[in-house]
Design a protein around this motif. Structure first.
Motif, PDB file in Angstrom:
ATOM      1  N   SER A 202     -18.326   9.435   1.400  1.00 47.26           N
ATOM      2  CA  SER A 202     -19.345   8.420   1.139  1.00 47.26           C
ATOM      3  C   SER A 202     -18.754   7.035   0.948  1.00 47.26           C
ATOM      4  N   ARG A 203     -17.457   6.965   0.579  1.00 48.74           N
ATOM      5  CA  ARG A 203     -16.870   5.648   0.323  1.00 48.74           C
ATOM      6  C   ARG A 203     -15.362   5.728   0.440  1.00 48.74           C
ATOM      7  N   VAL A 204     -14.794   4.683   1.007  1.00 49.09           N
ATOM      8  CA  VAL A 204     -13.342   4.522   1.065  1.00 49.09           C
ATOM      9  C   VAL A 204     -13.037   3.128   0.538  1.00 49.09           C
ATOM     10  N   HIS A 205     -12.143   3.055  -0.417  1.00 43.79           N
ATOM     11  CA  HIS A 205     -11.748   1.759  -0.970  1.00 43.79           C
ATOM     12  C   HIS A 205     -10.233   1.663  -0.951  1.00 43.79           C
ATOM     13  N   ILE A 206      -9.719   0.683  -0.192  1.00 44.14           N
ATOM     14  CA  ILE A 206      -8.280   0.439  -0.155  1.00 44.14           C
ATOM     15  C   ILE A 206      -7.968  -0.636  -1.186  1.00 44.14           C
ATOM     16  N   GLY A 207      -7.013  -0.337  -2.072  1.00 49.05           N
ATOM     17  CA  GLY A 207      -6.597  -1.298  -3.087  1.00 49.05           C
ATOM     18  C   GLY A 207      -5.910  -2.487  -2.445  1.00 49.05           C
TER      19      GLY A 207
ATOM     20  N   LYS B 143      -4.277  -8.446   0.677  1.00 45.87           N
ATOM     21  CA  LYS B 143      -3.373  -7.553   1.403  1.00 45.87           C
ATOM     22  C   LYS B 143      -3.384  -6.168   0.760  1.00 45.87           C
ATOM     23  N   SER B 144      -3.289  -5.160   1.596  1.00 47.20           N
ATOM     24  CA  SER B 144      -3.281  -3.780   1.111  1.00 47.20           C
ATOM     25  C   SER B 144      -2.115  -3.542   0.172  1.00 47.20           C
ATOM     26  N   ARG B 145      -2.370  -2.730  -0.858  1.00 49.97           N
ATOM     27  CA  ARG B 145      -1.308  -2.330  -1.791  1.00 49.97           C
ATOM     28  C   ARG B 145      -0.782  -0.930  -1.458  1.00 49.97           C
ATOM     29  N   GLY B 146      -1.261  -0.336  -0.355  1.00 47.80           N
ATOM     30  CA  GLY B 146      -0.737   0.948   0.097  1.00 47.80           C
ATOM     31  C   GLY B 146      -1.371   2.171  -0.545  1.00 47.80           C
TER      32      GLY B 146
ATOM     33  N   GLN C 297       1.023   5.881  -0.392  1.00 44.90           N
ATOM     34  CA  GLN C 297       1.979   5.886   0.713  1.00 44.90           C
ATOM     35  C   GLN C 297       1.273   5.564   2.029  1.00 44.90           C
ATOM     36  N   LEU C 298       0.189   4.768   1.961  1.00 49.48           N
ATOM     37  CA  LEU C 298      -0.512   4.363   3.172  1.00 49.48           C
ATOM     38  C   LEU C 298       0.187   3.164   3.796  1.00 49.48           C
ATOM     39  N   HIS C 299       0.154   3.105   5.106  1.00 47.42           N
ATOM     40  CA  HIS C 299       0.688   1.937   5.802  1.00 47.42           C
ATOM     41  C   HIS C 299      -0.208   0.747   5.447  1.00 47.42           C
ATOM     42  N   TYR C 300       0.394  -0.412   5.280  1.00 49.64           N
ATOM     43  CA  TYR C 300      -0.343  -1.598   4.838  1.00 49.64           C
ATOM     44  C   TYR C 300      -1.364  -2.103   5.847  1.00 49.64           C
ATOM     45  N   SER C 301      -1.286  -1.673   7.095  1.00 47.40           N
ATOM     46  CA  SER C 301      -2.233  -2.136   8.113  1.00 47.40           C
ATOM     47  C   SER C 301      -3.466  -1.243   8.243  1.00 47.40           C
ATOM     48  N   VAL C 302      -3.504  -0.112   7.534  1.00 43.04           N
ATOM     49  CA  VAL C 302      -4.611   0.843   7.648  1.00 43.04           C
ATOM     50  C   VAL C 302      -5.906   0.223   7.132  1.00 43.04           C
TER      51      VAL C 302
END
Length: 100
Positions: free
Chosen positions: A37-42, A48-51, A16-21
């Motif tokens: 230690s790590r953040v990975h946005i799908g 483009k972000s998958r949220g 439920q993350l905003h796509y621009s984050v």
């Protein structure tokens, strides 16, 4: 160490993350929960972000408390959902379960 303190890194799954984050914004927003230690946005094939995101936490006093603190937190106009990340299933894992 506290009774429930986790010694090895643990990953939490957020959706439920905003796509621009961005990964940097998310790491900053969650830094109060513990050492990250790590953040990975799908992302999709177009980048483009998958949220959703997976965040690896190095230091965590209590997983349940951390998830409860982050769940429903408003971030960039969205209420995020948080749970412990589960290992990805491989195709071999799925076939093994079907034949068992």
């Amino acid at each position: 160490m506290g009774v429930g303190e986790i010694r090895e890194p643990v990953e939490i799954f957020l959706n439920q993350l905003h796509y621009s984050v961005t990964e940097e914004e998310l790491a900053t927003a969650l830094s109060d929960l513990g050492k990250i230690s790590r953040v990975h946005i799908g992302k999709d094939e177009d980048g483009k972000s998958r949220g959703f995101a997976v965040v690896r936490m190095l230091s965590l006093a209590d997983l349940a408390t951390t998830i409860e603190s982050a769940y429903g937190r408003e971030f960039c106009g969205m209420r995020i959902h948080v749970e412990r990340a589960r290992p990805r299933q491989t195709e071999a894992d799925m076939w093994a379960r079907r034949s068992a």
